[in-house]
Design a protein around this motif. Sequence first.
Motif, short mmCIF file in Angstrom:
data_model
loop_
_atom_site.label_atom_id
_atom_site.label_comp_id
_atom_site.label_asym_id
_atom_site.label_seq_id
_atom_site.Cartn_x
_atom_site.Cartn_y
_atom_site.Cartn_z
N THR A 102 -1.21 -16.02 0.70
CA THR A 102 -2.55 -16.07 0.11
C THR A 102 -2.66 -15.29 -1.20
O THR A 102 -3.55 -15.56 -2.01
CB THR A 102 -3.59 -15.50 1.09
N GLU A 145 -1.51 -3.11 -9.27
CA GLU A 145 -1.94 -4.16 -10.19
C GLU A 145 -0.93 -4.39 -11.31
O GLU A 145 -0.72 -5.51 -11.75
CB GLU A 145 -3.32 -3.82 -10.78
N PHE A 200 0.58 -7.27 -1.17
CA PHE A 200 -0.09 -8.56 -1.32
C PHE A 200 0.53 -9.59 -0.36
O PHE A 200 1.75 -9.65 -0.22
CB PHE A 200 0.01 -9.06 -2.76
N HIS A 201 -0.33 -10.38 0.29
CA HIS A 201 0.14 -11.37 1.27
C HIS A 201 0.97 -12.44 0.57
O HIS A 201 0.56 -12.96 -0.47
CB HIS A 201 -1.06 -12.01 1.99
N ARG A 209 1.77 -6.42 -9.83
CA ARG A 209 1.31 -7.80 -9.71
C ARG A 209 1.41 -8.52 -11.06
O ARG A 209 1.87 -9.66 -11.14
CB ARG A 209 -0.14 -7.85 -9.20
N GLU A 269 -3.64 -12.32 -1.44
CA GLU A 269 -4.71 -11.32 -1.35
C GLU A 269 -4.14 -9.94 -1.02
O GLU A 269 -3.10 -9.83 -0.38
CB GLU A 269 -5.74 -11.73 -0.30
N LYS A 270 -4.83 -8.88 -1.51
CA LYS A 270 -4.39 -7.52 -1.21
C LYS A 270 -4.62 -7.25 0.27
O LYS A 270 -5.71 -7.49 0.80
CB LYS A 270 -5.13 -6.50 -2.07
N THR A 283 -3.32 -9.06 9.37
CA THR A 283 -2.88 -8.84 7.99
C THR A 283 -1.60 -9.59 7.66
O THR A 283 -1.43 -10.11 6.56
CB THR A 283 -2.67 -7.33 7.74
N ASP A 329 -1.83 -19.79 5.25
CA ASP A 329 -3.04 -19.45 4.52
C ASP A 329 -4.30 -19.90 5.25
O ASP A 329 -5.35 -20.08 4.66
CB ASP A 329 -3.00 -20.06 3.11
#
Length: 322
Positions: A83, A45, A79-80, A48, A85-86, A134, A139
Amino acid sequence: MSEELPLHINIREPRWDQSTFQGRAKHFFMVTDPRNLLLSGATLEDARRVVENYRSGTVSPGLTEDQLWRAKYIYDSAFHPDTGEKMILIGRMSAQVPMNMTITGCMLTFYRTTPAVLFWQWVNQSFNAIVNYTNRSGDAPITVGQLGTAYVSATTGAVVTALGLKSLTKHLPSIIGRYVPFAAVAAANCINIPLMRQRELKFGIPVTDEDGNRLGESRAAAQQAITQVVVSRIGMAAPAMAIPPVIMNALEKRAFLKRYPWLNAPLQVGLVGFCLVFATPLCCALFPQKSSMRVSRLEPEVQALVREKNPHMEIVYFNKGL
């Protein structure tokens, strides 16, 4: 007091020149580093936050360029890229070496009996399904039905190939039988990846200009992206499934392994792991992650969209996925 880090560093792109194989290899050695799996949620995080702040024009106090790039690679590992997302832990590229060395090592060790072939091919395809989902490009969401179809088809293809070749090689030298798992894995990759990414083949993936501005969705780009990923995945598996069988075939004829047969599996897993540490990043680097295609090779309707936005554009770009 050190000067504040300038905002012109392009961390949307890799640190090294991606037009060269060497630059892509350095990039993927960072992306596939298994040590990234040990990073805590707080570290992810924090990376990020650093990356998103920098992209929005805010530099964290005292941040150096090396720290920024380190944060970028930690961020990319979890992270993608499309997208944000994790990603599922075992689906991340940093999990490829430890997961594949265990599964592949066991496939090469326990290839003699039908139940063992069935079990390890099932485990391998279950893992592949998670990785392919994954690391999909774009997206676009994937439905449960599409996931199920891809999973069942790839597992069936791998098992049928493995059992069919196993029966054909029954009376051939044992070294030939050791290559059955590789043939099954190659066949499964040709089934699993296109099926897992079938929505991309049907609706296309985002194509952009050089600056990342979205121009439309292209099925032709999706076909090229998926072909490149299939080739990379088969290449990734080849050294790990081709070199250890030769070594193990020679070792099993010696007194050492006959005296300590329990060392067979650990030795096989270790040999596979050694091959994968190099094969995984080097085969990921075969094609640029930000792949390109001439506008003239796109579908006519996508060409029209691109020409409308930029009449002189010759090349479009897309994320090929992994």
